[in-house]
Design a protein around this motif. Sequence first.
Motif, PDB file in Angstrom:
ATOM      1  N   SER A  50       3.082  47.853 -44.815  1.00  0.00           N
ATOM      2  CA  SER A  50       3.297  48.510 -43.528  1.00  0.00           C
ATOM      3  C   SER A  50       3.962  47.577 -42.527  1.00  0.00           C
ATOM      4  CB  SER A  50       1.957  49.003 -42.956  1.00  0.00           C
ATOM      5  OG  SER A  50       2.140  49.585 -41.684  1.00  0.00           O
ATOM      6  N   SER A  51       3.583  46.306 -42.559  1.00  0.00           N
ATOM      7  CA  SER A  51       4.127  45.353 -41.591  1.00  0.00           C
ATOM      8  C   SER A  51       5.631  45.170 -41.747  1.00  0.00           C
ATOM      9  CB  SER A  51       3.429  43.995 -41.731  1.00  0.00           C
ATOM     10  OG  SER A  51       3.827  43.329 -42.920  1.00  0.00           O
ATOM     11  N   LEU A  52       6.165  45.476 -42.921  1.00  0.00           N
ATOM     12  CA  LEU A  52       7.585  45.268 -43.188  1.00  0.00           C
ATOM     13  C   LEU A  52       8.436  46.506 -42.930  1.00  0.00           C
ATOM     14  CD1 LEU A  52       7.186  43.270 -46.539  1.00  0.00           C
ATOM     15  CD2 LEU A  52       7.367  42.355 -44.215  1.00  0.00           C
ATOM     16  N   PHE A  53       7.799  47.647 -42.682  1.00  0.00           N
ATOM     17  CA  PHE A  53       8.559  48.890 -42.533  1.00  0.00           C
ATOM     18  C   PHE A  53       9.387  48.984 -41.253  1.00  0.00           C
ATOM     19  CE2 PHE A  53       5.547  51.029 -45.667  1.00  0.00           C
ATOM     20  CZ  PHE A  53       6.491  51.055 -46.674  1.00  0.00           C
ATOM     21  N   PRO A  54       8.873  48.600 -40.072  1.00  0.00           N
ATOM     22  CA  PRO A  54       9.696  48.808 -38.870  1.00  0.00           C
ATOM     23  C   PRO A  54      11.065  48.136 -38.938  1.00  0.00           C
ATOM     24  CG  PRO A  54       7.420  48.454 -38.235  1.00  0.00           C
ATOM     25  CD  PRO A  54       7.484  48.197 -39.716  1.00  0.00           C
ATOM     26  N   GLU A  55      11.101  46.846 -39.248  1.00  0.00           N
ATOM     27  CA  GLU A  55      12.395  46.152 -39.348  1.00  0.00           C
ATOM     28  C   GLU A  55      13.149  46.570 -40.600  1.00  0.00           C
ATOM     29  OE1 GLU A  55      14.140  44.361 -37.405  1.00  0.00           O
ATOM     30  OE2 GLU A  55      12.743  43.901 -35.787  1.00  0.00           O
ATOM     31  N   GLY A  56      12.414  46.789 -41.684  1.00  0.00           N
ATOM     32  CA  GLY A  56      13.072  47.163 -42.930  1.00  0.00           C
ATOM     33  C   GLY A  56      13.799  48.485 -42.816  1.00  0.00           C
ATOM     34  N   GLU A  57      13.157  49.471 -42.215  1.00  0.00           N
ATOM     35  CA  GLU A  57      13.788  50.782 -42.142  1.00  0.00           C
ATOM     36  C   GLU A  57      14.879  50.826 -41.075  1.00  0.00           C
ATOM     37  OE1 GLU A  57      10.726  53.811 -42.292  1.00  0.00           O
ATOM     38  OE2 GLU A  57      10.623  53.419 -44.444  1.00  0.00           O
ATOM     39  N   THR A  58      14.787  49.952 -40.089  1.00  0.00           N
ATOM     40  CA  THR A  58      15.890  49.820 -39.132  1.00  0.00           C
ATOM     41  C   THR A  58      17.133  49.290 -39.849  1.00  0.00           C
ATOM     42  OG1 THR A  58      14.393  49.419 -37.278  1.00  0.00           O
ATOM     43  CG2 THR A  58      16.660  48.686 -37.016  1.00  0.00           C
ATOM     44  N   PHE A  59      16.936  48.343 -40.758  1.00  0.00           N
ATOM     45  CA  PHE A  59      18.059  47.828 -41.562  1.00  0.00           C
ATOM     46  C   PHE A  59      18.641  48.935 -42.431  1.00  0.00           C
ATOM     47  CE2 PHE A  59      19.700  46.038 -45.525  1.00  0.00           C
ATOM     48  CZ  PHE A  59      20.628  45.119 -45.042  1.00  0.00           C
ATOM     49  N   PHE A  60      17.781  49.745 -43.035  1.00  0.00           N
ATOM     50  CA  PHE A  60      18.269  50.847 -43.870  1.00  0.00           C
ATOM     51  C   PHE A  60      19.180  51.770 -43.053  1.00  0.00           C
ATOM     52  CE2 PHE A  60      14.086  50.826 -46.537  1.00  0.00           C
ATOM     53  CZ  PHE A  60      14.403  49.565 -47.009  1.00  0.00           C
ATOM     54  N   VAL A  61      18.715  52.128 -41.866  1.00  0.00           N
ATOM     55  CA  VAL A  61      19.481  53.034 -41.018  1.00  0.00           C
ATOM     56  C   VAL A  61      20.819  52.412 -40.641  1.00  0.00           C
ATOM     57  CG1 VAL A  61      19.563  54.053 -38.702  1.00  0.00           C
ATOM     58  CG2 VAL A  61      17.504  54.303 -40.098  1.00  0.00           C
ATOM     59  N   ASP A  62      20.805  51.150 -40.257  1.00  0.00           N
ATOM     60  CA  ASP A  62      22.043  50.481 -39.850  1.00  0.00           C
ATOM     61  C   ASP A  62      23.045  50.409 -40.995  1.00  0.00           C
ATOM     62  OD1 ASP A  62      20.995  50.129 -37.338  1.00  0.00           O
ATOM     63  OD2 ASP A  62      20.489  48.006 -37.625  1.00  0.00           O
ATOM     64  N   SER A  63      22.567  50.146 -42.203  1.00  0.00           N
ATOM     65  CA  SER A  63      23.485  50.010 -43.341  1.00  0.00           C
ATOM     66  C   SER A  63      24.149  51.340 -43.677  1.00  0.00           C
ATOM     67  CB  SER A  63      22.746  49.451 -44.561  1.00  0.00           C
ATOM     68  OG  SER A  63      21.838  50.397 -45.080  1.00  0.00           O
ATOM     69  N   VAL A  64      23.436  52.444 -43.473  1.00  0.00           N
ATOM     70  CA  VAL A  64      24.033  53.767 -43.697  1.00  0.00           C
ATOM     71  C   VAL A  64      24.968  54.120 -42.546  1.00  0.00           C
ATOM     72  CG1 VAL A  64      23.501  56.239 -43.832  1.00  0.00           C
ATOM     73  CG2 VAL A  64      22.150  54.596 -45.159  1.00  0.00           C
ATOM     74  N   LYS A  65      24.571  53.805 -41.317  1.00  0.00           N
ATOM     75  CA  LYS A  65      25.420  54.085 -40.155  1.00  0.00           C
ATOM     76  C   LYS A  65      26.773  53.385 -40.260  1.00  0.00           C
ATOM     77  CE  LYS A  65      22.199  55.084 -36.365  1.00  0.00           C
ATOM     78  NZ  LYS A  65      21.652  54.562 -35.088  1.00  0.00           N
ATOM     79  N   ASN A  66      26.818  52.236 -40.931  1.00  0.00           N
ATOM     80  CA  ASN A  66      28.084  51.504 -41.071  1.00  0.00           C
ATOM     81  C   ASN A  66      29.172  52.362 -41.701  1.00  0.00           C
ATOM     82  OD1 ASN A  66      27.166  49.081 -39.977  1.00  0.00           O
ATOM     83  ND2 ASN A  66      26.490  48.272 -41.955  1.00  0.00           N
ATOM     84  N   TYR A  67      28.782  53.358 -42.502  1.00  0.00           N
ATOM     85  CA  TYR A  67      29.754  54.171 -43.230  1.00  0.00           C
ATOM     86  C   TYR A  67      29.737  55.634 -42.802  1.00  0.00           C
ATOM     87  CZ  TYR A  67      30.413  50.157 -46.259  1.00  0.00           C
ATOM     88  OH  TYR A  67      30.707  48.907 -46.740  1.00  0.00           O
ATOM     89  N   ARG A  68      29.021  55.914 -41.736  1.00  0.00           N
ATOM     90  CA  ARG A  68      28.894  57.305 -41.308  1.00  0.00           C
ATOM     91  C   ARG A  68      30.262  57.927 -41.010  1.00  0.00           C
ATOM     92  NH1 ARG A  68      24.454  59.079 -36.681  1.00  0.00           N
ATOM     93  NH2 ARG A  68      24.105  61.208 -37.450  1.00  0.00           N
ATOM     94  N   HIS A  69      31.164  57.137 -40.443  1.00  0.00           N
ATOM     95  CA  HIS A  69      32.480  57.659 -40.051  1.00  0.00           C
ATOM     96  C   HIS A  69      33.359  57.981 -41.252  1.00  0.00           C
ATOM     97  CE1 HIS A  69      33.112  53.364 -40.745  1.00  0.00           C
ATOM     98  NE2 HIS A  69      34.400  53.621 -40.906  1.00  0.00           N
TER      99      HIS A  69
END
Length: 306
Positions: free
Chosen positions: A56-75
């Motif tokens: 659980s302690s790793l989810f906040p930063e970890g899932e923020t990274f997941f979102v950012d990596s997908v957003k990089n290619y959203r366009h």
Amino acid sequence: MTTTATATAPTGKVRMTAGERAGIPPRRMDFEFSEDSKRYWYADNSFLTTFWTTLSSLFPEGETFFVDSVKNYRHEIKDQLLKDQVSGFIGQEAMHSKEHAAFNDIAERNGLPANTLDKELGMLFKLGRKILPKKLQLAITVALEHYTAILAEQLLRDERHQENIQDPEALKLWMWHALEENEHKIVAYDVYETIGGGYFTRVFAMLVSTIFFFAIVGQGHIRLMWADRSLFKLKDNLKGIWFLWGWKGLFPQLFFKYMDYFRPGFHPNDHDTVQLLDDWREKMLQEGGILADQIKNPSHVRTTAA
């Protein structure tokens, strides 16, 4: 995929979010974790409780990274369905980060440095954003999303987990998270394939991610046990190790699904969870379900696969 979740616009017309259209509805939660809740909430075992708290302690930063990596290619995404799926993925992951941050605050009050672990992971991901190619960042997300998907599927399928989570609010958190991880398990993978990600990079990222995953979780778990003064509780630790690594343990049961990732042509939907998710939506989200009174946007909860 049929979506029954709706919202009504002022004009009287039915309006749906992009995530709902794609069957990945972001559900606003607001869990209330009691400071008086049981300290060892998983199987009354210090080893296993601190293990799940480490994750659980790793989810906040970890899932923020997941979102950012997908957003990089959203366009670069042209397919409307995939665009909608990405919107749902971002919304769900953002809510997971929020609720696990609240859960981690309770661990902090119990003397466990959960937020410290999260901040350290955040610094590692910050470095990764600077030095790693964006495609490799996305491949790492795809790999770790595979971990979360197969672990979440086990949480939903194996009744031992539901029996062992002895705090009602923690049970809601983990089951809700597990449901949504499987609702959006294909998104990062499909974005990766859309932008031309190849087999070699995907497998390389999984191998690297596996090494880092066990190193980060392992050292974090030891630190939480030390802070809990349970590092040398031999009986609890042996029970916990057997539960995780023994015959029919958590990780041995996940082994073949983990290895399936290395198969050329693998896709997350090869692990069929359609009926499983329908069953759990009924248990959790419909009237009388364990989350029915918890969700802040109840019109956005009923997504069913046809």
